[in-house]
Design an enzyme around this catalytic site. Structure first.
Site, PDB file in Angstrom:
ATOM      1  N   CYS A  27       0.842  -1.203   0.000  1.00 17.22           N
ATOM      2  CA  CYS A  27       0.000   0.000   0.000  1.00 17.22           C
ATOM      3  C   CYS A  27       0.871   1.244   0.000  1.00 17.22           C
ATOM      4  O   CYS A  27       2.103   1.170   0.016  1.00 17.22           O
ATOM      5  CB  CYS A  27      -0.938   0.005   1.205  1.00 17.22           C
ATOM      6  SG  CYS A  27      -0.096   0.203   2.784  1.00 17.22           S
ATOM      7  N   CYS A  30       3.593   1.591   2.647  1.00 16.11           N
ATOM      8  CA  CYS A  30       4.855   0.896   2.373  1.00 16.11           C
ATOM      9  C   CYS A  30       5.772   1.783   1.533  1.00 16.11           C
ATOM     10  O   CYS A  30       6.972   1.907   1.800  1.00 16.11           O
ATOM     11  CB  CYS A  30       4.596  -0.411   1.634  1.00 16.11           C
ATOM     12  SG  CYS A  30       3.494  -1.559   2.473  1.00 16.11           S
ATOM     13  N   ASP A 471       7.971  25.172 -34.938  1.00 19.11           N
ATOM     14  CA  ASP A 471       9.004  25.348 -35.960  1.00 19.11           C
ATOM     15  C   ASP A 471       8.390  24.979 -37.310  1.00 19.11           C
ATOM     16  O   ASP A 471       7.547  24.084 -37.389  1.00 19.11           O
ATOM     17  CB  ASP A 471      10.187  24.445 -35.642  1.00 19.11           C
ATOM     18  CG  ASP A 471      11.232  24.480 -36.740  1.00 19.11           C
ATOM     19  OD1 ASP A 471      11.718  25.573 -37.049  1.00 19.11           O
ATOM     20  OD2 ASP A 471      11.532  23.409 -37.297  1.00 19.11           O
TER      21      ASP A 471
END
Length: 781
Positions: A27, A30, A471
């Site tokens: 989870c 952790c 460009d």
């Protein structure tokens, strides 16, 4: 290098990136614990990814890899160094993260069996038998506990016996993880599950042991529900295992795009050695080797065509459906498919340097990263589980306190039910999955569309961009200029002028240079007829200079000639103006300090540019055309694609493009820049969001935040739309994860939520987060 050698090495001077696999995380808590623990090492920073079960750790000199692994292990998890799927060589800082173990090597191949680094808390194969057992045993326990008509004498003992394997063997992954974390004085989602399930089972077992005859007559004598919660334990474990099983399968689908990308490469190559064709593994190709590609075969690696002509299907790499015609001196990309003629190709990149390998690393790096928005979830998860444990205890105490001076079985049962429901409903699994699974799906789908997102921060950038500089050459136009006229201004004949210009331009990477060189070779009868050159120099956006047959030859813009001391007469300038008014791009050629003539070229607007610019406007972006070309040419292109005359900047040098970006930023605009050449690299780096056309140069791609592998401007609008969609999905995931906990915990604390329903809701929340992310796989279909 052997594993012991790797582990014992000390860091090279300066920070380096270490990638590790971490097993046992379940989870967001952790994730937060591992990052905090690693962050306590001086100079170390880490980004941990839950569904990939990996960590990208920035390590300074003096910290060994073994210290990193030991730190993670001290946190309670298993850690190993990641084995790179691609040798990393000198791929550059942005390409450092490699795909996880199990990804195919160059040349393709399936992942080793049994490995699934997308499944936290176990993969689908290991979870399936535990889920099947839990479901088979939980169903009769649920029915007999909840349906009085099915209750028989001593049914409570039968329910307890059936529940025991569920809360022990089936729930073992939760208990094991909780115990490991407890040894390190930490708590995670597994702590909540383990305590809740164990408490429900033990409470029921103690009640039954204290009153063995409680269910001797089936339904209790007073007609009330027996204070047994075996069904809660069994059903909650079943729901949670089902949730994890579905997560594992769904997340495997989320990673399909990257796995598919990494298996695109050809397995074999037919090399030409001493005039003999020889089949070898594609991974053994060396730079400079000539290999044969027959119709229908994959091109083994990046290279340049030395003989033959064909149409190449590049859709797997660029996302563009139309084949691209290639001939001698044209570049081809590994993993694309030769559709017609036989080609001889000289390998220019192999292994980790190929376009496919770099795509794999970029996509993996983006998936392993962490968007800034995810830090909010990390900060909350750091204190979430301890707070939930405290809330559960407080809930139990308050229910008993408010029940009055006499606490009966009913009051104790209500307090216990509310406390267990709080524990079960609060698991922060969805919170930990919200961001990484969204990234996994979004970046994977982007790769399928030929779009590479460099990192999670790019998603945030695309949301705020309101102006885009385009460009002209190679981005809005085809970038394949063709020579339409050679105008001598001195006694140098047109053919000689073209030959000298083609020679000096042959060493330049600019599209104009390629067009002049190709035309010169065509007119002179082949590549071998162009003379040798020496002392070559190039100025991006200016021009080139070299010594050819004892003469100094320059080719480029007006400013370039003036910088090199070439004087232009009024007649010379009139000839230039005439070409510009015709809509041509004119390049000066000077020989030995004198303007010798002009070479006029024209470009064509890409077929999809007009629609793409309209799409950019629909996304809320203000398109501006910027080019080093003259004003007449720029105005003609702008009119063709629907850009207003006031939004055209012509005759702009590379530093002018950077200045244009800065001016817009100073005026409060958030600027994106799309380009493809060396002369665009500085502006791409300066922009808030740099977008490189994949058909351009490596320098431009390296400077960009986002790369479209094709040449279609429409991919730029698609890239921005998909990036925004991915960010929106992540935000939606986080909102529902927060909302679920914000609503669920108070409802459970008030006793309005049965623990079984809480377990189902918790499992459903994780599955819904993953399912919501998987919708990105259908983007653009």
């Amino acid at each position: 290098m052997s594993d012991p050698a790797i582990l014992s090495q000390t860091a090279a001077p300066g920070p380096r990136l270490v990638e590790i696999d971490i097993q046992g995380m379940t989870c967001a808590s952790c994730v937060s614990r591992v990052e905090r623990r690693l962050g306590k090492l001086e100079g170390v920073s880490a980004s941990v990814n839950l569904p990939l079960e990996t960590a990208a750790v920035t390590v300074p000199a003096g910290i060994t890899d073994q210290q990193i692994l030991d730190t993670v292990k001290a946190t309670g998890y298993t850690a190993t160094l990641k084995s790179p799927a691609f040798p990393q060589h000198d791929a550059g800082p942005h390409l450092a993260p490699a795909p996880r173990p199990g990804a195919a090597q160059h040349g393709g191949g399936p992942a080793p069996s049994g490995q699934d680094h997308l499944a936290h808390g176990g993969n689908a194969a290991t979870l399936r038998p535990r889920l099947v057992l839990a479901a088979i045993l939980a169903l009769p326990v649920l029915l007999v506990s909840m349906v009085p008509a099915l209750q028989f004498p001593h049914w409570g003992w039968v329910a307890g016996i059936l529940t025991l394997p569920v809360v022990t063997w089936s729930a073992w992954p939760f208990h094991r993880a909780a115990a490991i974390n407890a040894r390190h004085f930490a708590s995670t989602m597994d702590t909540l599950v383990s305590i809740g399930v164990t408490a429900a089972f033990l409470f029921s077992a103690v009640e039954l042991a204290l009153d063995p005859m409680m269910t001797a007559h089936g339904t209790p004598m007073n007609g009330e529900h027996a204070p047994l919660y075996f069904e809660v334990s069994a059903v909650v474990v079943s729901f949670l295992l089902l949730g994890r099983y579905l997560e594992a399968r769904a997340k495997a689908k989320a990673g399909d795009a990257l796995r598919a990308l990494l298996t695109l490469g050809a397995r074999e190559a037919t090399v030409l050695r001493d005039g003999v064709e020889l089949k070898i593994p594609a991974a053994e190709l060396a730079v400079g080797e000539i290999f044969v590609v027959r119709p229908g075969e994959k091109i083994a690696t990046d290279g340049v065509v030395t003989d033959g002509a064909s149409a190449v299907d590049t859709s797997l790499i660029t996302g563009e459906s139309l084949p691209v015609d290639v001939g001698v001196d044209d570049a081809v990309t590994g993993a694309t498919i030769n559709t017609s003629g036989r080609l001889l190709v000289r390998a220019t990149r192999v292994g980790a340097e190929t376009t496919l390998a770099q795509m794999g690393r970029l996509v993996s790096a983006a998936q392993a990263g962490k968007a800034p928005i995810a830090r909010l979830a990390d900060r909350i998860s750091a204190v979430f589980v301890p707070v939930v444990l405290a809330v559960a205890v407080l809930t139990f105490a308050l229910w008993l306190l408010l029940s009055g001076p006499v606490i009966g079985a009913g009051e104790l049962q209500a307090a216990f039910t509310a406390a267990v429901a709080v524990l079960i409903i609060a698991c922060p699994c969805a919170l930990g999955l919200a961001t990484p699974v969204g990234l996994l799906s979004g970046t994977g789908r982007a790769a399928q569309l030929g779009i590479l997102i460099r990192g999670p921060q790019v998603l945030e950038d695309t949301r705020t961009v309101d102006t885009i500089l385009l460009d002209k050459t190679g981005t809005v136009t085809e970038g394949r200029l063709s020579v339409v006229d050679v105008v001598p201004l001195t006694r140098v004949p047109a053919a000689e002028l073209l030959r000298l210009a083609g020679t000096v331009e042959s060493h330049s990477e600019h599209p104009i240079a390629h067009a002049i060189t190709a035309h010169a070779r065509q007119q002179t009868g082949g590549a071998g007829l162009l003379p040798e050159l020496t002392e070559f120099t190039s100025a991006p956006g200016g021009g080139v200079r070299a010594a050819v047959e004892g003469r100094t030859v320059l080719a480029g813009r007006t400013g370039w000639l003036e910088e090199n001391g070439v004087e232009l007469s009024a007649a010379d300038r009139a000839a230039l103006l005439e070409q510009q008014q015709r809509g041509s791009t004119a390049i000066w050629v000077a020989v030995d300090g004198e303007a010798a003539g002009l070479i006029a070229l024209r470009d064509t607007v890409k077929a999809g540019s007009k629609d793409a610019i309209a799409q950019l406007r629909e996304l809320g972006l203000h398109p501006i055309l910027v080019t080093g070309d003259n004003a007449a040419v720029a105005a003609r292109v702008a009119a063709a694609v629907g850009i207003a005359p006031g939004d055209v900047h012509a005759d702009v040098l590379p530093e002018g493009k950077v200045e244009a970006v800065r001016k817009l930023q100073a005026a409060g605009a958030t600027v994106a820049m799309a380009g493809d050449g060396v002369n665009d690299a500085a502006a791409l780096a300066q922009a808030d969001l740099g977008i490189a056309m994949g058909s351009g140069t490596d320098v431009a791609i390296e400077a960009a935040d986002l790369t479209v592998m094709g040449s279609d401007l429409g991919q730029v609008s698609t890239a921005i739309a998909l990036s925004r969609k991915t960010l929106g999905t992540i935000k939606a995931n986080l909102f529902w994860a927060f909302f679920y906990n914000a609503v669920g915990i108070p409802v459970a604390a008030l006793g309005l939520l049965n623990p079984m329903i809480a377990g189902g809701a918790m499992a459903a929340s994780s599955v819904l987060v993953v399912a919501n992310s998987l919708r990105l796989r259908r983007f653009g279909r």
